[in-house]
Design a protein around this motif. Structure first.
Motif, PDB file in Angstrom:
ATOM      1  N   UNK A 119      44.661  57.914   7.620  1.00 37.12           N
ATOM      2  CA  UNK A 119      44.491  57.155   6.380  1.00 37.12           C
ATOM      3  C   UNK A 119      45.532  56.043   6.263  1.00 37.12           C
ATOM      4  N   UNK A 120      46.806  56.355   6.574  1.00 35.34           N
ATOM      5  CA  UNK A 120      47.861  55.331   6.509  1.00 35.34           C
ATOM      6  C   UNK A 120      47.613  54.234   7.529  1.00 35.34           C
ATOM      7  N   UNK A 121      47.161  54.642   8.725  1.00 37.18           N
ATOM      8  CA  UNK A 121      46.846  53.642   9.742  1.00 37.18           C
ATOM      9  C   UNK A 121      45.749  52.703   9.263  1.00 37.18           C
ATOM     10  N   UNK A 122      44.742  53.248   8.650  1.00 36.20           N
ATOM     11  CA  UNK A 122      43.653  52.425   8.150  1.00 36.20           C
ATOM     12  C   UNK A 122      44.145  51.463   7.064  1.00 36.20           C
ATOM     13  N   UNK A 133      45.121  36.913   8.218  1.00 37.26           N
ATOM     14  CA  UNK A 133      44.171  35.855   7.867  1.00 37.26           C
ATOM     15  C   UNK A 133      44.844  34.761   7.057  1.00 37.26           C
ATOM     16  N   UNK A 134      45.769  35.151   6.171  1.00 37.25           N
ATOM     17  CA  UNK A 134      46.472  34.146   5.354  1.00 37.25           C
ATOM     18  C   UNK A 134      47.474  33.366   6.197  1.00 37.25           C
ATOM     19  N   UNK A 135      48.187  34.085   7.065  1.00 36.18           N
ATOM     20  CA  UNK A 135      49.234  33.455   7.871  1.00 36.18           C
ATOM     21  C   UNK A 135      48.708  32.912   9.196  1.00 36.18           C
ATOM     22  N   UNK A 136      47.425  33.203   9.491  1.00 35.34           N
ATOM     23  CA  UNK A 136      46.824  32.761  10.754  1.00 35.34           C
ATOM     24  C   UNK A 136      47.627  33.247  11.955  1.00 35.34           C
ATOM     25  N   UNK A 137      47.922  34.533  11.952  1.00 32.02           N
ATOM     26  CA  UNK A 137      48.641  35.154  13.059  1.00 32.02           C
ATOM     27  C   UNK A 137      47.767  36.267  13.635  1.00 32.02           C
ATOM     28  N   UNK A 138      47.970  36.669  14.905  1.00 28.27           N
ATOM     29  CA  UNK A 138      47.154  37.730  15.519  1.00 28.27           C
ATOM     30  C   UNK A 138      47.431  39.078  14.864  1.00 28.27           C
ATOM     31  N   UNK A 139      46.411  39.949  14.926  1.00 30.74           N
ATOM     32  CA  UNK A 139      46.539  41.277  14.340  1.00 30.74           C
ATOM     33  C   UNK A 139      47.509  42.125  15.150  1.00 30.74           C
ATOM     34  N   UNK A 140      48.014  43.141  14.477  1.00 35.37           N
ATOM     35  CA  UNK A 140      48.950  44.055  15.130  1.00 35.37           C
ATOM     36  C   UNK A 140      48.199  44.904  16.160  1.00 35.37           C
ATOM     37  N   UNK A 141      48.738  44.976  17.348  1.00 37.24           N
ATOM     38  CA  UNK A 141      48.077  45.684  18.444  1.00 37.24           C
ATOM     39  C   UNK A 141      48.393  47.175  18.362  1.00 37.24           C
ATOM     40  N   UNK A 142      47.387  47.982  17.954  1.00 34.99           N
ATOM     41  CA  UNK A 142      47.544  49.425  17.878  1.00 34.99           C
ATOM     42  C   UNK A 142      46.161  50.074  18.051  1.00 34.99           C
ATOM     43  N   UNK A 143      46.123  51.211  18.727  1.00 28.40           N
ATOM     44  CA  UNK A 143      44.866  51.919  18.985  1.00 28.40           C
ATOM     45  C   UNK A 143      44.428  52.635  17.702  1.00 28.40           C
ATOM     46  N   UNK A 144      43.336  52.160  17.151  1.00 25.13           N
ATOM     47  CA  UNK A 144      42.850  52.752  15.900  1.00 25.13           C
ATOM     48  C   UNK A 144      42.075  54.042  16.121  1.00 25.13           C
ATOM     49  N   UNK A 145      41.654  54.359  17.398  1.00 24.05           N
ATOM     50  CA  UNK A 145      40.895  55.584  17.665  1.00 24.05           C
ATOM     51  C   UNK A 145      41.798  56.801  17.787  1.00 24.05           C
ATOM     52  N   UNK A 146      43.029  56.605  18.185  1.00 17.88           N
ATOM     53  CA  UNK A 146      43.959  57.723  18.354  1.00 17.88           C
ATOM     54  C   UNK A 146      44.794  57.903  17.088  1.00 17.88           C
ATOM     55  N   UNK A 147      45.422  59.065  17.045  1.00 15.92           N
ATOM     56  CA  UNK A 147      46.298  59.355  15.901  1.00 15.92           C
ATOM     57  C   UNK A 147      47.667  58.749  16.186  1.00 15.92           C
ATOM     58  N   UNK A 148      48.179  57.843  15.326  1.00  8.14           N
ATOM     59  CA  UNK A 148      49.477  57.211  15.600  1.00  8.14           C
ATOM     60  C   UNK A 148      50.625  58.203  15.403  1.00  8.14           C
ATOM     61  N   UNK A 149      51.663  57.989  16.185  1.00 10.82           N
ATOM     62  CA  UNK A 149      52.863  58.809  16.018  1.00 10.82           C
ATOM     63  C   UNK A 149      53.666  58.302  14.818  1.00 10.82           C
ATOM     64  N   UNK A 150      54.646  59.093  14.455  1.00 10.64           N
ATOM     65  CA  UNK A 150      55.493  58.686  13.330  1.00 10.64           C
ATOM     66  C   UNK A 150      56.243  57.401  13.647  1.00 10.64           C
ATOM     67  N   UNK A 151      56.683  57.258  14.895  1.00  3.28           N
ATOM     68  CA  UNK A 151      57.383  56.032  15.295  1.00  3.28           C
ATOM     69  C   UNK A 151      56.476  54.822  15.241  1.00  3.28           C
ATOM     70  N   UNK A 152      55.219  54.987  15.710  1.00  7.98           N
ATOM     71  CA  UNK A 152      54.271  53.876  15.667  1.00  7.98           C
ATOM     72  C   UNK A 152      53.948  53.477  14.234  1.00  7.98           C
ATOM     73  N   UNK A 153      53.784  54.464  13.372  1.00  3.02           N
ATOM     74  CA  UNK A 153      53.529  54.145  11.966  1.00  3.02           C
ATOM     75  C   UNK A 153      54.720  53.418  11.332  1.00  3.02           C
ATOM     76  N   UNK A 154      55.929  53.843  11.699  1.00  2.00           N
ATOM     77  CA  UNK A 154      57.122  53.187  11.154  1.00  2.00           C
ATOM     78  C   UNK A 154      57.192  51.731  11.600  1.00  2.00           C
ATOM     79  N   UNK A 155      56.918  51.486  12.886  1.00  6.77           N
ATOM     80  CA  UNK A 155      56.927  50.102  13.377  1.00  6.77           C
ATOM     81  C   UNK A 155      55.831  49.276  12.712  1.00  6.77           C
TER      82      UNK A 155
END
Length: 566
Positions: A119-122, A133-155
């Motif tokens: 849910x937090x990842x979403x 979209x507002x800043x016209x910058x690329x999206x953050x690269x993260x695998x949305x199919x897997x469960x993120x680790x606590x470190x990945x969520x923090x970053x």
């Protein structure tokens, strides 16, 4: 012994009693043995079937628990792998039921964590998408199919927070630049004519893309508008300066100047147009008053010549100044010369102001020197003499310091420009040295004149005698008491006090104190003198006076030297 074992033994005893009770009943009833045997078999079968069903149910429960344990362990291992945590380990020995319960509880906890992370990842991905979209910058690269680790969520959270800060700073910059752009457009009376300008000025601020490219384009647009505004301001200021100069040259009255006072500030298009119209009007008026304008320029030229310390040769080098052919060409020559002189003065203004300060200090110094040599200054009242002496002493200290400062600055200027800095046609320090030398020679001349005058006066007095002067106040005598006098060979000699002395000096001229001297009695010759019944003062004899006063057949009057008693 366990309580379950006790209950089992009690169950056996209870079963034994039940069977014994049944036999007793059967015996009382008189049931034959073979029927009792049959009834006992029925009881046995019934009890056995009941126990078998119970055992089967418990065996089934055991199997289900074991199967649940296996399923939970498998799922738990998967969840631990997805959540990047250590596998679950049961501490110590435990029963199947407890193990199944613990595993099931742990699985539920892991499922909850997985759900929360997803849910937090979403949510973070939605925020990231909006900000990108507002800043016209690329999206953050993260695998949305897997469960993120606590470190990945923090970053990811930190990345989103950085995007928010970037958005806030860019938005603030955008709003600030937009405000300045609008002000510049209003000042320039410029209407947005491109899609980008319309997006900036007219569209909603929240809909504007805050990309680096757009911010850079905004800054570029602002610089262009500010440059145009600065150019307009410079043009308008130049027109105003031209107007003021023409006003002064044409001697335009204040009433006419006040008529255009409203356009003497600002740089809008209508102001610039009004200024240009005024310049055109004044230029036409200037052409009609050519002589008057050229004469006004010549007055200004003379002022700049004075401020730049031009020598007479330098002034005469500008021949058009002396021409009387008042044409447009002559006006252009004067305009060019006044511009050149004005620029020359502005570039070297500090030096010229320093020289001017030295000139003023030098004139003040000469004035103090003149007053110092004036005998009438001692009649000063109100402390002016003391003030002048203090100012004179201060000037004697500050003038050399000012000369040293100017010398250093002029040397630096001469090194930079590779030419000499001249004042009145000569180098400044030579000019200063010449002024000091002239001052020294003037003092020498004045000193020699005073000495010559004193010498001539002395010779005249030696030949003809000095004219006695009555002092304003008689010192040593009571007011109203006349001095005692006697006449000697047509010369009136005052009685001296007891402490005064009379001796011959300057070849027979008698110098004495003016304390009690009276004016001469006249030019009548007197052959004899009397004391009118008065005694001759002590220490003076008639014979001695005769020797002192009669020399080479001439008789001289006593001379007074400004308060000195000889």
């Amino acid at each position: 012994m366990r309580r379950s074992e006790v209950l089992a033994e009690e169950s056996i005893v209870c079963l034994q009693k039940a069977l014994n009770h049944l036999r007793e009943i059967w015996e009382l009833i008189g049931i034959p043995e073979d029927q009792r045997l049959q009834r006992t078999e029925v009881v046995k079968k019934h009890i056995k079937d009941l126990l078998d069903r119970m055992i089967a149910e418990e065996e089934d429960l055991k199997e289900r628990l074991i199967k649940s344990i296996a399923i939970c362990q498998k799922e738990l291992n998967t969840l631990c792998s997805e959540l990047h945590v250590e596998p679950f380990q049961e501490e110590g020995e435990t029963t199947i039921l407890q193990l199944e319960k613990d595993l099931r509880t742990q699985v539920e906890l892991m499922r909850k964590q997985k759900k929360e992370r997803k849910q937090e990842l979403k949510l973070l991905q939605e925020q990231d998408q909006e900000l990108c979209e507002i800043l016209c910058t690329p999206h953050y690269d993260i695998d949305s199919t897997s469960v993120p680790s606590l470190g990945e969520l923090s970053q990811f959270r930190q990345h989103v927070a950085t995007l928010r800060e970037t958005k806030a700073s860019r938005r603030e910059e955008f709003v600030n630049i937009k405000r300045q752009i609008i002000l510049c457009m209003e000042e320039l009376e410029h209407t947005p004519d491109t899609s980008f300008e319309r997006d900036v000025v007219c569209e909603d601020e929240d809909a504007f893309c805050l990309s680096l490219e757009n911010i850079a384009t905004l800054q570029k647009l602002l610089r262009q508008l500010e440059m145009r505004k600065s150019q307009n301001e410079a043009v308008c200021e130049g027109l105003r300066a031209q107007i003021r100069e023409l006003w002064d040259r044409l001697q335009i009255p204040a009433e006419e100047r006040e008529a255009v006072a409203t356009v003497m500030t600002g740089s809008k298009a209508k102001v610039r147009k009004a200024l240009q119209l005024e310049v055109d009007r004044l230029e036409e008026l200037k052409m009609q008053n050519m002589k008057k304008v050229i004469e006004a320029i010549r007055v200004e030229l003379a002022q700049y010549w004075d401020q730049c310390f031009y020598s007479q040769e330098q002034r005469q080098a500008f021949a058009p100044y002396y021409s009387e052919d008042y044409t447009e060409n002559l006006l252009q020559l004067h305009d060019a010369e006044i511009v050149r002189l004005r620029n020359y003065y502005e570039v070297h203004k500090e030096l010229f102001e320093g020289v001017q300060k030295w000139e003023e200090s030098w004139k003040l110094f000469l004035e103090f020197e003149r007053k110092a040599s004036d005998p009438s200054r001692f009649t000063n009242r109100g402390g002016n003499l003391l003030k002048e002496e203090k100012q004179r002493a201060k000037l004697q200290k500050t003038l050399p310091k000012l000369e040293e400062e100017l010398k250093a600055r002029i040397e630096m200027w001469e090194q930079e420009h590779s030419k000499a800095f001249v004042v009145n046609g000569q180098k400044f320090m030579e000019y200063v040295t010449e002024q000091w030398e002239m001052h020294r020679l003037e003092k020498e001349r004045a000193k020699q004149e005073r000495q010559l005058k004193n010498k001539k006066q002395t010779e005249t007095e030696m030949l003809y005698g000095s004219t006695p002067r009555t002092p304003n106040k008689r010192r040593g005598l009571a007011p109203g008491t006349p001095g005692k006098v006697r006449k000697l060979n047509t010369t009136t000699v005052s009685n001296a006090t007891a402490n005064s002395s009379i001796r011959p000096v300057f070849s027979g001229t008698v110098c004495r104190s003016p304390v009690s001297r009276l004016p001469p009695s006249g030019s009548k010759p007197v052959t004899t003198s009397t004391c009118s019944g008065k005694k001759t003062p002590r220490g003076i004899k008639h014979g001695a006076n005769k020797e002192n006063l009669e020399l080479n057949g001439s008789i001289f009057s006593a001379r007074t030297f400004k308060g000195f008693q000889i």
